[in-house]
Motif scaffolding. Structure first.
Motif, PDB file in Angstrom:
ATOM      1  N   ASP A  74       0.835  -1.204   0.000  1.00 15.45           N
ATOM      2  CA  ASP A  74       0.000   0.000   0.000  1.00 15.45           C
ATOM      3  C   ASP A  74       0.869   1.254   0.000  1.00 15.45           C
ATOM      4  O   ASP A  74       0.506   2.278   0.548  1.00 15.45           O
ATOM      5  N   THR A  75       2.037   1.145  -0.597  1.00 13.95           N
ATOM      6  CA  THR A  75       2.941   2.282  -0.772  1.00 13.95           C
ATOM      7  C   THR A  75       3.526   2.204  -2.175  1.00 13.95           C
ATOM      8  O   THR A  75       3.382   1.189  -2.868  1.00 13.95           O
ATOM      9  N   PHE A 114       1.116   5.452   8.045  1.00 14.75           N
ATOM     10  CA  PHE A 114       2.296   4.735   7.566  1.00 14.75           C
ATOM     11  C   PHE A 114       3.102   4.206   8.745  1.00 14.75           C
ATOM     12  O   PHE A 114       3.260   4.886   9.767  1.00 14.75           O
ATOM     13  N   GLU A 118       7.735   2.074   6.548  1.00 17.53           N
ATOM     14  CA  GLU A 118       7.280   2.765   5.338  1.00 17.53           C
ATOM     15  C   GLU A 118       7.800   4.201   5.298  1.00 17.53           C
ATOM     16  O   GLU A 118       8.200   4.703   4.235  1.00 17.53           O
ATOM     17  N   ILE A 122      10.162   6.063   2.465  1.00 16.66           N
ATOM     18  CA  ILE A 122       9.845   7.335   1.815  1.00 16.66           C
ATOM     19  C   ILE A 122      11.024   8.293   1.927  1.00 16.66           C
ATOM     20  O   ILE A 122      11.419   8.950   0.959  1.00 16.66           O
ATOM     21  N   GLU A 152       2.927  10.671  -1.246  1.00 13.23           N
ATOM     22  CA  GLU A 152       4.032  10.255  -0.375  1.00 13.23           C
ATOM     23  C   GLU A 152       5.173  11.270  -0.381  1.00 13.23           C
ATOM     24  O   GLU A 152       5.823  11.489   0.645  1.00 13.23           O
ATOM     25  N   ASN A 182      -3.893   7.101  -1.486  1.00 13.07           N
ATOM     26  CA  ASN A 182      -3.376   7.070  -0.109  1.00 13.07           C
ATOM     27  C   ASN A 182      -3.407   8.428   0.588  1.00 13.07           C
ATOM     28  O   ASN A 182      -2.673   8.655   1.559  1.00 13.07           O
ATOM     29  N   ARG A 185      -3.956   7.974   4.166  1.00 12.94           N
ATOM     30  CA  ARG A 185      -2.794   7.514   4.923  1.00 12.94           C
ATOM     31  C   ARG A 185      -1.887   8.703   5.278  1.00 12.94           C
ATOM     32  O   ARG A 185      -1.335   8.752   6.376  1.00 12.94           O
ATOM     33  N   THR A 189      -1.148   9.855   9.136  1.00 19.11           N
ATOM     34  CA  THR A 189       0.241   9.905   9.599  1.00 19.11           C
ATOM     35  C   THR A 189       0.578  11.278  10.154  1.00 19.11           C
ATOM     36  O   THR A 189       1.232  11.406  11.196  1.00 19.11           O
TER      37      THR A 189
END
Length: 438
Positions: A74-75, A114, A118, A122, A152, A182, A185, A189
């Motif tokens: 999922d990244t 995240f 993860e 990034i 991201e 995402n 997400r 985060t």
């Protein structure tokens, strides 16, 4: 204390299913904290289930979980998970729908943020930031409002800003309201790290008459952040995509003003130039950094996202109209032609049209001229301005795809008369005149 109980009678099928990486012990602790805050009793159903009820036995919810393997990472990068992935079922008892909804609302941010592994990935994928993300006296005493797409790379930049010395509580991130992958997400985060996170939707800005309440709420939060920062002696820097915050909060007559702005887009610079902005504005849009490093990455990302949303659509040999032949549009036009598309370029700048023509593209001064000449299956917007008007919409072929890679380009579609219909995870289907759809 969690005690054993007999299975609770099942309700009608109104359950919710959540997914995410979390240890079962952490999940139980999270549920126990929620129950305490709501005055609920927690009891163990079995090693993989809990029951939450009110002391008088009225409506509650049954929660069950099991290990689950995600279909794909999922990244953007492949990261080995540090926690097991769970599938969690929330089954409300009669009268317990509200409790289940509140529990889902508390669990979702914990499941979607995240993981540290993860985040490390990034950061590792953005090595240039590591060189400059060191504590600097230049950032002492500043608060930052950052408005851009929630991707991201956005998270990577904000993590670097923290490492450079801006505390998380003095970072306010605002999503532009688009449906980036995402985005939830990124939001979860940021909140977990202590940053403020919200939405200042381009649609609300472009159509304020129909989104007045939404816009007022978003700006009230921005007002409060600026006021709090100034009250504690901090200056406020805005990093913006589109120039909208600098245009409003940097205006000479603004009731509250920011102290500086950094603009990421050419369209934003145009808006700022047309307003009486009385604060320093740093031009990132025309910088060598964005021109040489940013735009190639942006164009590649746009193309990959486009193909992901159109996996079964043949593109070879089909006509595409690209509105705007600047740094992004020219790269997208070249990439789409490399995939076999026939490219029709629209731009109001004669020099841009000459460059496009010398590359081999057909060129037009207006969208209407292009749409009278060809029936494109795809129209791409990259201008950051109003690229289509109501008369242009009448020329669009039925079933054409509209891809606004600069959000404002197709802002006319925010008009409520075009009856949007959501296609989950993909597009918005627009109902036009004579039954045509886009």
């Amino acid at each position: 204390m969690i005690t054993d109980v007999a299975p609770y009678p099942r309700s009608a099928p109104a359950w919710q299913v959540l997914h995410g990486p979390i240890h079962p012990a952490d999940l139980q602790a999270e549920v126990t904290r929620f129950a305490a805050s709501q005055g609920l009793t927690v009891a163990a159903l079995d090693p993989h289930g809990l029951v939450l009820t009110f002391p008088d036995g009225r409506g509650g919810v049954t929660l069950r979980w099991r290990r689950s393997t995600p279909e794909r990472p999922d990244t953007l990068s492949h990261v080995l998970p540090a926690e097991p992935s769970l599938e969690i079922l929330l089954d409300p008892h009669p009268g317990g729908a509200d409790v289940a909804q509140r529990l889902a609302g508390q669990l979702a941010p914990r499941l979607r943020r995240f993981s540290q592994a993860e985040l490390d990935q990034i950061v590792a994928s953005m090595p240039l930031l590591s060189r400059y993300a060191v504590p600097s006296p230049a950032l002492e005493g500043w608060a930052v409002i950052f408005r851009d797409h929630y991707v991201e790379n956005t998270l990577g930049f904000l993590l670097a800003l923290e490492r450079a010395g801006v505390p998380a509580r003095w970072i306010y991130a605002l999503a532009k309201g688009d449906r980036t992958h995402n985005r939830d997400r990124v939001h979860a985060t940021l909140l977990a790290r202590g940053c403020a996170s919200g939405v200042l939707d381009n649609t609300a800005i472009n159509a304020p008459d129909t989104h007045a309440d939404e816009l007022a709420c978003a700006l009230a939060e921005v007002d409060a952040f600026i006021d709090t920062a100034h009250a504690e002696g901090r200056r406020v820097l805005v990093v913006d995509d589109g120039g909208l915050l600098a245009q409003g909060y940097g205006h000479a007559d603004a009731p509250r003003r920011i102290d500086a702005a950094l603009e990421l887009t050419v369209s934003g610079l145009k808006r700022i130039a047309s307003a009486e902005v009385g604060v320093p504005v740093l031009n990132m849009a025309r910088s060598e950094l964005k021109t040489n490093l940013g735009y190639p990455e942006i164009a590649d990302s746009c193309l990959r996202r486009l193909r992901a949303l159109l996996p079964g659509i043949k593109v070879t040999g089909r006509p595409v109209v690209v509105i705007g032949y600047g740094a992004l549009g020219s790269r997208l036009a070249q990439a789409l032609r490399a995939q076999g598309c026939q490219i029709y370029v629209v731009d109001s700048d004669p020099l841009a049209l000459i460059a496009a023509a010398e590359t081999g593209h057909r060129t037009y001064r207006t969208a209407a001229e292009a749409l009278r000449t060809t029936r494109p299956f795809l129209i791409v917007g990259t201008t950051g301005e109003d690229a289509l008007c109501a008369d242009d919409l009448r020329l669009l072929p039925d079933g054409a795809f509209l891809a606004p890679f600069a959000t404002r380009d197709f802002s006319i579609l925010a008009n409520s008369q075009y009856r949007p219909e959501e296609i989950p995870g993909m597009w918005t289907l627009m109902q036009f005149l004579q039954g045509r759809r886009m």
